[in-house]
Motif scaffolding. Sequence first.
Motif, PDB file in Angstrom:
ATOM      1  N   PRO A   1       0.971  -7.903   3.820  1.00  8.29           N
ATOM      2  CA  PRO A   1       1.817  -6.850   4.391  1.00  8.29           C
ATOM      3  C   PRO A   1       3.114  -6.640   3.599  1.00  8.29           C
ATOM      4  O   PRO A   1       3.654  -5.557   3.589  1.00  8.29           O
ATOM      5  CB  PRO A   1       2.118  -7.357   5.797  1.00  8.29           C
ATOM      6  N   ALA A   2       3.589  -7.659   2.896  1.00 12.33           N
ATOM      7  CA  ALA A   2       4.837  -7.536   2.142  1.00 12.33           C
ATOM      8  C   ALA A   2       4.681  -6.675   0.893  1.00 12.33           C
ATOM      9  O   ALA A   2       5.589  -5.961   0.510  1.00 12.33           O
ATOM     10  CB  ALA A   2       5.347  -8.920   1.744  1.00 12.33           C
ATOM     11  N   ASN A   3       3.532  -6.732   0.225  1.00 16.81           N
ATOM     12  CA  ASN A   3       3.377  -5.974  -1.017  1.00 16.81           C
ATOM     13  C   ASN A   3       2.464  -4.761  -0.874  1.00 16.81           C
ATOM     14  O   ASN A   3       2.044  -4.192  -1.858  1.00 16.81           O
ATOM     15  CB  ASN A   3       2.906  -6.869  -2.169  1.00 16.81           C
ATOM     16  N   THR A   4       2.147  -4.362   0.356  1.00 12.26           N
ATOM     17  CA  THR A   4       1.418  -3.119   0.564  1.00 12.26           C
ATOM     18  C   THR A   4       2.265  -2.200   1.412  1.00 12.26           C
ATOM     19  O   THR A   4       3.002  -2.637   2.279  1.00 12.26           O
ATOM     20  CB  THR A   4       0.063  -3.357   1.265  1.00 12.26           C
ATOM     21  N   SER A   5       2.155  -0.940   1.165  1.00  7.59           N
ATOM     22  CA  SER A   5       2.933   0.047   1.899  1.00  7.59           C
ATOM     23  C   SER A   5       2.162   0.467   3.133  1.00  7.59           C
ATOM     24  O   SER A   5       0.939   0.541   3.138  1.00  7.59           O
ATOM     25  CB  SER A   5       3.199   1.247   0.988  1.00  7.59           C
TER      26      SER A   5
ATOM     27  N   LEU B   1       1.727   0.989  -6.107  1.00  9.61           N
ATOM     28  CA  LEU B   1       0.463   1.593  -6.501  1.00  9.61           C
ATOM     29  C   LEU B   1       0.172   1.314  -7.974  1.00  9.61           C
ATOM     30  O   LEU B   1       0.148   2.218  -8.796  1.00  9.61           O
ATOM     31  CB  LEU B   1       0.516   3.114  -6.248  1.00  9.61           C
ATOM     32  N   PRO B   2      -0.051   0.058  -8.324  1.00 11.68           N
ATOM     33  CA  PRO B   2      -0.285  -0.264  -9.736  1.00 11.68           C
ATOM     34  C   PRO B   2      -1.701   0.092 -10.181  1.00 11.68           C
ATOM     35  O   PRO B   2      -2.637   0.122  -9.370  1.00 11.68           O
ATOM     36  CB  PRO B   2      -0.064  -1.772  -9.796  1.00 11.68           C
ATOM     37  N   PHE B   3      -1.848   0.360 -11.463  1.00 12.07           N
ATOM     38  CA  PHE B   3      -3.162   0.675 -12.036  1.00 12.07           C
ATOM     39  C   PHE B   3      -4.087  -0.537 -11.977  1.00 12.07           C
ATOM     40  O   PHE B   3      -5.309  -0.390 -11.989  1.00 12.07           O
ATOM     41  CB  PHE B   3      -2.997   1.154 -13.484  1.00 12.07           C
TER      42      PHE B   3
ATOM     43  N   ASP C   1       4.056  -1.905 -13.291  1.00  7.95           N
ATOM     44  CA  ASP C   1       4.540  -0.543 -13.149  1.00  7.95           C
ATOM     45  C   ASP C   1       5.841  -0.582 -12.357  1.00  7.95           C
ATOM     46  O   ASP C   1       5.831  -0.759 -11.140  1.00  7.95           O
ATOM     47  CB  ASP C   1       3.501   0.320 -12.439  1.00  7.95           C
ATOM     48  N   ALA C   2       6.957  -0.410 -13.050  1.00 10.17           N
ATOM     49  CA  ALA C   2       8.262  -0.476 -12.398  1.00 10.17           C
ATOM     50  C   ALA C   2       8.529   0.750 -11.532  1.00 10.17           C
ATOM     51  O   ALA C   2       9.249   0.667 -10.540  1.00 10.17           O
ATOM     52  CB  ALA C   2       9.362  -0.621 -13.439  1.00 10.17           C
ATOM     53  N   LEU C   3       7.964   1.897 -11.891  1.00  7.73           N
ATOM     54  CA  LEU C   3       8.209   3.115 -11.125  1.00  7.73           C
ATOM     55  C   LEU C   3       7.403   3.178  -9.837  1.00  7.73           C
ATOM     56  O   LEU C   3       7.845   3.744  -8.847  1.00  7.73           O
ATOM     57  CB  LEU C   3       7.891   4.355 -11.973  1.00  7.73           C
ATOM     58  N   ARG C   4       6.200   2.630  -9.855  1.00  8.62           N
ATOM     59  CA  ARG C   4       5.342   2.648  -8.669  1.00  8.62           C
ATOM     60  C   ARG C   4       4.789   1.253  -8.402  1.00  8.62           C
ATOM     61  O   ARG C   4       3.599   1.000  -8.573  1.00  8.62           O
ATOM     62  CB  ARG C   4       4.191   3.622  -8.869  1.00  8.62           C
TER      63      ARG C   4
ATOM     64  N   PRO D   1      -3.398   3.907   2.642  1.00  3.77           N
ATOM     65  CA  PRO D   1      -4.489   3.428   3.484  1.00  3.77           C
ATOM     66  C   PRO D   1      -5.084   2.147   2.924  1.00  3.77           C
ATOM     67  O   PRO D   1      -5.024   1.891   1.730  1.00  3.77           O
ATOM     68  CB  PRO D   1      -5.505   4.573   3.444  1.00  3.77           C
ATOM     69  N   ALA D   2      -5.662   1.379   3.813  1.00  4.92           N
ATOM     70  CA  ALA D   2      -6.318   0.146   3.381  1.00  4.92           C
ATOM     71  C   ALA D   2      -7.531   0.498   2.543  1.00  4.92           C
ATOM     72  O   ALA D   2      -8.237   1.465   2.835  1.00  4.92           O
ATOM     73  CB  ALA D   2      -6.734  -0.667   4.601  1.00  4.92           C
ATOM     74  N   PRO D   3      -7.782  -0.274   1.482  1.00  2.00           N
ATOM     75  CA  PRO D   3      -8.943   0.049   0.639  1.00  2.00           C
ATOM     76  C   PRO D   3     -10.229  -0.155   1.414  1.00  2.00           C
ATOM     77  O   PRO D   3     -10.387  -1.122   2.146  1.00  2.00           O
ATOM     78  CB  PRO D   3      -8.826  -0.925  -0.529  1.00  2.00           C
TER      79      PRO D   3
END
Length: 139
Positions: free
Chosen positions: A49-53, A26-28, A20-23, A57-59
């Motif tokens: 930490p690099a690929n999470t915003s 938050l990929p599906f 998902d290039a737009l998000r 929130p943490a899952p």
Amino acid sequence: MATSTIPKAYTRLLTLWPKDALRPNLPFTRAIEHRASIYGVKPLVPPTPANTSSKTPAPTPSPTRSTPPNPTLETAQLNALFSLLENRYTNKYPLSKDVLRPASNPEHYERLMEEIERAPGKTWWQAKLDEWKMKIRWS
């Protein structure tokens, strides 16, 4: 589908699912990974930490199931995901050209697709400028 092939099908689905290039934050595929975790499928890209915003929130850990998952229902879920991946519905029910070129604004969808293609490469400032430009009516 046997219970042993369900994890393989989920893993294949995760490797084939488009990015998902737009998000990108938050990929599906996260939803698919969560569903597949019951079968022991590990995420393809572990969260770091690099690929999470920091805003997301943490899952939360999934609750343990008291009953084992039903392979028949899981096969139906996998079939639905693969049908989306393969564009079965787009091919089965194609849209007419009139739907994509409404008389009131024939270029609307073409401009929308151009904007979507440009969006991932924009800086924050370029996105704000484009947003402001859309609010001004040029006559």
